[in-house]
Design a protein around this motif. Sequence first.
Motif, PDB file in Angstrom:
ATOM      1  N   GLY A   7     -65.294  33.153  82.649  1.00 49.92           N
ATOM      2  CA  GLY A   7     -64.782  31.939  82.015  1.00 49.92           C
ATOM      3  C   GLY A   7     -64.546  30.859  83.057  1.00 49.92           C
ATOM      4  N   ILE A   8     -64.921  29.635  82.697  1.00 49.63           N
ATOM      5  CA  ILE A   8     -64.666  28.491  83.586  1.00 49.63           C
ATOM      6  C   ILE A   8     -63.821  27.486  82.810  1.00 49.63           C
ATOM      7  N   ASP A   9     -62.647  27.154  83.338  1.00 46.58           N
ATOM      8  CA  ASP A   9     -61.779  26.159  82.687  1.00 46.58           C
ATOM      9  C   ASP A   9     -60.685  25.760  83.669  1.00 46.58           C
ATOM     10  N   ASN A  10     -60.539  24.463  83.884  1.00 52.64           N
ATOM     11  CA  ASN A  10     -59.509  23.991  84.820  1.00 52.64           C
ATOM     12  C   ASN A  10     -58.327  23.340  84.087  1.00 52.64           C
ATOM     13  N   ASN A  11     -58.184  23.631  82.804  1.00 49.41           N
ATOM     14  CA  ASN A  11     -57.103  23.054  81.986  1.00 49.41           C
ATOM     15  C   ASN A  11     -57.096  21.523  82.033  1.00 49.41           C
ATOM     16  N   GLN A  12     -58.282  20.956  82.052  1.00 50.08           N
ATOM     17  CA  GLN A  12     -58.420  19.494  82.069  1.00 50.08           C
ATOM     18  C   GLN A  12     -57.811  18.876  80.807  1.00 50.08           C
TER      19      GLN A  12
ATOM     20  N   TYR B 131     -54.809  16.813  81.262  1.00 51.49           N
ATOM     21  CA  TYR B 131     -55.063  15.462  81.763  1.00 51.49           C
ATOM     22  C   TYR B 131     -55.384  14.513  80.600  1.00 51.49           C
ATOM     23  N   PHE B 132     -56.121  15.004  79.612  1.00 46.83           N
ATOM     24  CA  PHE B 132     -56.484  14.141  78.478  1.00 46.83           C
ATOM     25  C   PHE B 132     -55.294  13.886  77.543  1.00 46.83           C
ATOM     26  N   PHE B 133     -54.595  14.957  77.171  1.00 54.04           N
ATOM     27  CA  PHE B 133     -53.671  14.850  76.035  1.00 54.04           C
ATOM     28  C   PHE B 133     -52.233  15.246  76.351  1.00 54.04           C
TER      29      PHE B 133
ATOM     30  N   ASP C  21     -60.983  28.743  87.823  1.00 53.45           N
ATOM     31  CA  ASP C  21     -60.359  27.448  87.507  1.00 53.45           C
ATOM     32  C   ASP C  21     -61.263  26.280  87.934  1.00 53.45           C
ATOM     33  N   ALA C  22     -62.552  26.463  87.924  1.00 51.62           N
ATOM     34  CA  ALA C  22     -63.471  25.441  88.458  1.00 51.62           C
ATOM     35  C   ALA C  22     -63.628  24.268  87.494  1.00 51.62           C
ATOM     36  N   ASP C  23     -64.019  23.140  88.064  1.00 55.82           N
ATOM     37  CA  ASP C  23     -64.278  21.922  87.296  1.00 55.82           C
ATOM     38  C   ASP C  23     -65.796  21.809  87.123  1.00 55.82           C
TER      39      ASP C  23
ATOM     40  N   GLN D 136     -64.725  16.560  77.522  1.00 60.27           N
ATOM     41  CA  GLN D 136     -63.727  15.611  77.068  1.00 60.27           C
ATOM     42  C   GLN D 136     -64.055  15.454  75.583  1.00 60.27           C
ATOM     43  N   PRO D 137     -63.173  15.875  74.660  1.00 59.66           N
ATOM     44  CA  PRO D 137     -63.595  16.008  73.264  1.00 59.66           C
ATOM     45  C   PRO D 137     -63.200  14.874  72.312  1.00 59.66           C
ATOM     46  N   SER D 138     -62.534  13.821  72.810  1.00 55.01           N
ATOM     47  CA  SER D 138     -62.007  12.823  71.866  1.00 55.01           C
ATOM     48  C   SER D 138     -62.735  11.488  71.980  1.00 55.01           C
TER      49      SER D 138
ATOM     50  N   PHE E 297     -75.101  24.960  73.626  1.00 53.54           N
ATOM     51  CA  PHE E 297     -74.311  23.751  73.880  1.00 53.54           C
ATOM     52  C   PHE E 297     -73.597  23.308  72.605  1.00 53.54           C
ATOM     53  N   THR E 298     -72.275  23.049  72.732  1.00 54.61           N
ATOM     54  CA  THR E 298     -71.526  22.522  71.593  1.00 54.61           C
ATOM     55  C   THR E 298     -71.599  20.997  71.618  1.00 54.61           C
ATOM     56  N   SER E 299     -72.514  20.478  70.811  1.00 49.45           N
ATOM     57  CA  SER E 299     -72.652  19.029  70.661  1.00 49.45           C
ATOM     58  C   SER E 299     -71.758  18.583  69.501  1.00 49.45           C
ATOM     59  N   THR E 300     -72.012  17.437  68.954  1.00 46.70           N
ATOM     60  CA  THR E 300     -71.107  16.876  67.943  1.00 46.70           C
ATOM     61  C   THR E 300     -71.881  16.039  66.922  1.00 46.70           C
TER      62      THR E 300
ATOM     63  N   LEU F  85     -67.933   5.801  72.899  1.00 48.27           N
ATOM     64  CA  LEU F  85     -68.407   6.210  74.237  1.00 48.27           C
ATOM     65  C   LEU F  85     -68.536   7.723  74.318  1.00 48.27           C
ATOM     66  N   PHE F  86     -67.633   8.419  73.616  1.00 49.30           N
ATOM     67  CA  PHE F  86     -67.712   9.882  73.555  1.00 49.30           C
ATOM     68  C   PHE F  86     -69.045  10.318  72.925  1.00 49.30           C
ATOM     69  N   GLY F  87     -69.395   9.686  71.794  1.00 55.66           N
ATOM     70  CA  GLY F  87     -70.649  10.035  71.125  1.00 55.66           C
ATOM     71  C   GLY F  87     -71.841   9.796  72.046  1.00 55.66           C
TER      72      GLY F  87
ATOM     73  N   GLY G  34     -71.387  19.942  66.041  1.00 52.37           N
ATOM     74  CA  GLY G  34     -70.237  20.335  65.235  1.00 52.37           C
ATOM     75  C   GLY G  34     -69.701  19.230  64.346  1.00 52.37           C
ATOM     76  N   GLY G  35     -69.238  19.633  63.169  1.00 55.55           N
ATOM     77  CA  GLY G  35     -68.343  18.796  62.364  1.00 55.55           C
ATOM     78  C   GLY G  35     -66.955  18.989  62.963  1.00 55.55           C
ATOM     79  N   CYS G  36     -65.930  19.237  62.137  1.00 53.97           N
ATOM     80  CA  CYS G  36     -64.619  19.565  62.707  1.00 53.97           C
ATOM     81  C   CYS G  36     -64.566  21.058  62.980  1.00 53.97           C
TER      82      CYS G  36
HETATM   83  N1  LIG Z   1     -62.973  20.505  67.989  1.00 49.75           N
HETATM   84  C1  LIG Z   1     -63.797  19.745  67.296  1.00 49.75           C
HETATM   85  O1  LIG Z   1     -63.474  19.311  66.200  1.00 49.75           O
HETATM   86  C2  LIG Z   1     -65.180  19.457  67.818  1.00 49.75           C
HETATM   87  C3  LIG Z   1     -66.084  18.795  66.998  1.00 49.75           C
HETATM   88  C4  LIG Z   1     -67.382  18.571  67.446  1.00 49.75           C
HETATM   89  C5  LIG Z   1     -67.754  18.999  68.705  1.00 49.75           C
HETATM   90  N2  LIG Z   1     -66.844  19.619  69.504  1.00 49.75           N
HETATM   91  C6  LIG Z   1     -67.275  20.061  70.842  1.00 49.75           C
HETATM   92  O2  LIG Z   1     -67.060  21.458  70.939  1.00 49.75           O
HETATM   93  C7  LIG Z   1     -66.666  21.786  72.268  1.00 49.75           C
HETATM   94  C8  LIG Z   1     -65.426  22.611  72.248  1.00 49.75           C
HETATM   95  O3  LIG Z   1     -64.401  21.927  71.580  1.00 49.75           O
HETATM   96  P1  LIG Z   1     -62.931  22.518  71.534  1.00 49.75           P
HETATM   97  O4  LIG Z   1     -62.323  22.012  70.298  1.00 49.75           O
HETATM   98  O5  LIG Z   1     -62.994  23.978  71.809  1.00 49.75           O
HETATM   99  O6  LIG Z   1     -62.293  21.768  72.773  1.00 49.75           O
HETATM  100  P2  LIG Z   1     -60.997  22.169  73.616  1.00 49.75           P
HETATM  101  O7  LIG Z   1     -60.483  20.907  74.185  1.00 49.75           O
HETATM  102  O8  LIG Z   1     -60.111  23.055  72.812  1.00 49.75           O
HETATM  103  O9  LIG Z   1     -61.631  23.076  74.790  1.00 49.75           O
HETATM  104  C9  LIG Z   1     -62.362  22.526  75.847  1.00 49.75           C
HETATM  105  C10 LIG Z   1     -61.866  23.177  77.129  1.00 49.75           C
HETATM  106  O10 LIG Z   1     -62.652  22.639  78.207  1.00 49.75           O
HETATM  107  C11 LIG Z   1     -61.810  22.470  79.324  1.00 49.75           C
HETATM  108  N3  LIG Z   1     -62.376  21.434  80.177  1.00 49.75           N
HETATM  109  C12 LIG Z   1     -62.453  20.107  79.914  1.00 49.75           C
HETATM  110  N4  LIG Z   1     -62.996  19.472  80.949  1.00 49.75           N
HETATM  111  C13 LIG Z   1     -63.287  20.411  81.889  1.00 49.75           C
HETATM  112  C14 LIG Z   1     -63.858  20.355  83.177  1.00 49.75           C
HETATM  113  N5  LIG Z   1     -64.216  19.177  83.731  1.00 49.75           N
HETATM  114  N6  LIG Z   1     -64.047  21.513  83.848  1.00 49.75           N
HETATM  115  C15 LIG Z   1     -63.649  22.703  83.319  1.00 49.75           C
HETATM  116  N7  LIG Z   1     -63.078  22.814  82.104  1.00 49.75           N
HETATM  117  C16 LIG Z   1     -62.892  21.671  81.400  1.00 49.75           C
HETATM  118  C17 LIG Z   1     -60.454  22.067  78.726  1.00 49.75           C
HETATM  119  O11 LIG Z   1     -59.377  22.349  79.622  1.00 49.75           O
HETATM  120  C18 LIG Z   1     -60.396  22.885  77.453  1.00 49.75           C
HETATM  121  O12 LIG Z   1     -59.680  24.100  77.634  1.00 49.75           O
HETATM  122  C19 LIG Z   1     -66.583  20.474  73.028  1.00 49.75           C
HETATM  123  O13 LIG Z   1     -67.777  20.310  73.723  1.00 49.75           O
HETATM  124  C20 LIG Z   1     -66.454  19.434  71.950  1.00 49.75           C
HETATM  125  O14 LIG Z   1     -66.999  18.188  72.331  1.00 49.75           O
HETATM  126  C21 LIG Z   1     -65.570  19.857  69.094  1.00 49.75           C
END
Ligand SMILES: NC(=O)c1ccc[n+]([C@@H]2O[C@H](COP(=O)([O-])OP(=O)(O)OC[C@H]3O[C@@H](n4cnc5c(N)ncnc54)[C@H](O)[C@@H]3O)[C@@H](O)[C@H]2O)c1
Length: 350
Positions: free
Chosen positions: A30-35, A38-40, A64-66, A93-95, A132-135, A181-183, A209-211
């Motif tokens: 797993g790779i996640d730096n709890n970014q 920073y966003f929310f 914990d890599a970025d 960055q999901p928002s 890849f989880t797109s949107t 910009l996210f889109g 993805g939808g929601c």
């Molecule tokens: N949740 C939704 O409604 C939704 C809808 C459409 C698409 N998506 C896409 O699905 C994916 C997953 O969404 P989610 O709801 O699980 O998001 P989430 O925010 O719950 O999880 C994303 C994780 O990525 C980590 N992260 C962010 N930037 C990082 C970085 N630079 N390096 C390492 N880790 C990083 C965050 O800390 C977070 O734990 C995303 O790509 C999002 O764009 C989500």
Amino acid sequence: MNIALITGASGLIGSESVKFFSDKFDLIIGIDNNQRVYFFGNEASTENTKLNLIKSFPNYKHFDADIRDYIALEKIFSEYSNDIKLIVHTAAQPSHDWAAKEPFVDFNINATGTLNLLELTRKYAPNTVFIFTSTNKVYGDTPNNLPLIEFEKRYEIDNNHEYYLNGIDEKMSVDQTKHSLFGASKLSADIFVQEYGRYFGIKTGIFRGGCLTGPNHAGAQLHGFLSYLVKCAMTNVPYTIFGYKGKQVRDNIHSYDLVNMFWHFYQAPRIAEVYNAGGGRHSNCSMIEAIDQINILSGKNLLYTIVDDNRIGDHIWWISDVSKFKKHYPNWNYKYDLNDILTQIIEKFN
Ligand SMILES: NC(=O)c1ccc[n+]([C@@H]2O[C@H](COP(=O)([O-])OP(=O)(O)OC[C@H]3O[C@@H](n4cnc5c(N)ncnc54)[C@H](O)[C@@H]3O)[C@@H](O)[C@H]2O)c1
């Protein structure tokens, strides 16, 4: 050794993926730096989820890599290389609201971070399946041009329209529309993932993805709408709906059902395939309908106000047509619907 590598592993879809794949692979990286903090802010931290994954799954290894840090990623890829059989890339960055605050951060994570992973896949694990989880925001606000009819609690598409029965399919244009910009950053990544499929022959699957939702979402005002809505109801915090009289419709898919789609794709992968992935006609609601249902299921009475200004790039009506995926993978189906999802999120607060 068979390894699944999951980015964003502590987030909603990432953590569901770790859980789902833990008994299907020898090792889960797993790779996640709890970014997300920073966003929310701290309320959206995914640190506890990370600790739970480490505790619950002995074959789970966390970094914990970025994903912007190519050198840190290369260390991981070079160590495990061809043992990596599956990559599920969810870190983002999901928002769409947040992206306008810091466009470079948004683009570097969503687009450049994805390119880092694709390039390392090509170099070290070219036979892997890359998901890849797109949107649905890649279609911008084009869905808002559909012939919509206003009802008491929701907008609905004209019942003579081709999208009425199953929702919006993958043939909708992604061009000449307002994406936010996210889109735009996600669309860049989406096209890169397709390109590494078509150009280099990597087995890439793009899930728009939808929601995406479920009880493990660290819901925040700017991201994770159902989860945040329930949180407001359960903690007596008023909720603000932006625009469209609260009648905007979203479809909602449980994180389990989405990750189960990944599993079906992994077992019979294709190249550069794009799928709309949401709750579809099976699981959808307007904001007002969601609030009504939460009140019924929780016995609470969520206070909310509706303001006129809609969010830029927001969809008035979005229902994903998942029939292309179902045609390719006929054994997949939904396990959860909207009521199941809300019940599970509410239970988390009880
Ligand atoms: N949740 C939704 O409604 C939704 C809808 C459409 C698409 N998506 C896409 O699905 C994916 C997953 O969404 P989610 O709801 O699980 O998001 P989430 O925010 O719950 O999880 C994303 C994780 O990525 C980590 N992260 C962010 N930037 C990082 C970085 N630079 N390096 C390492 N880790 C990083 C965050 O800390 C977070 O734990 C995303 O790509 C999002 O764009 C989500």
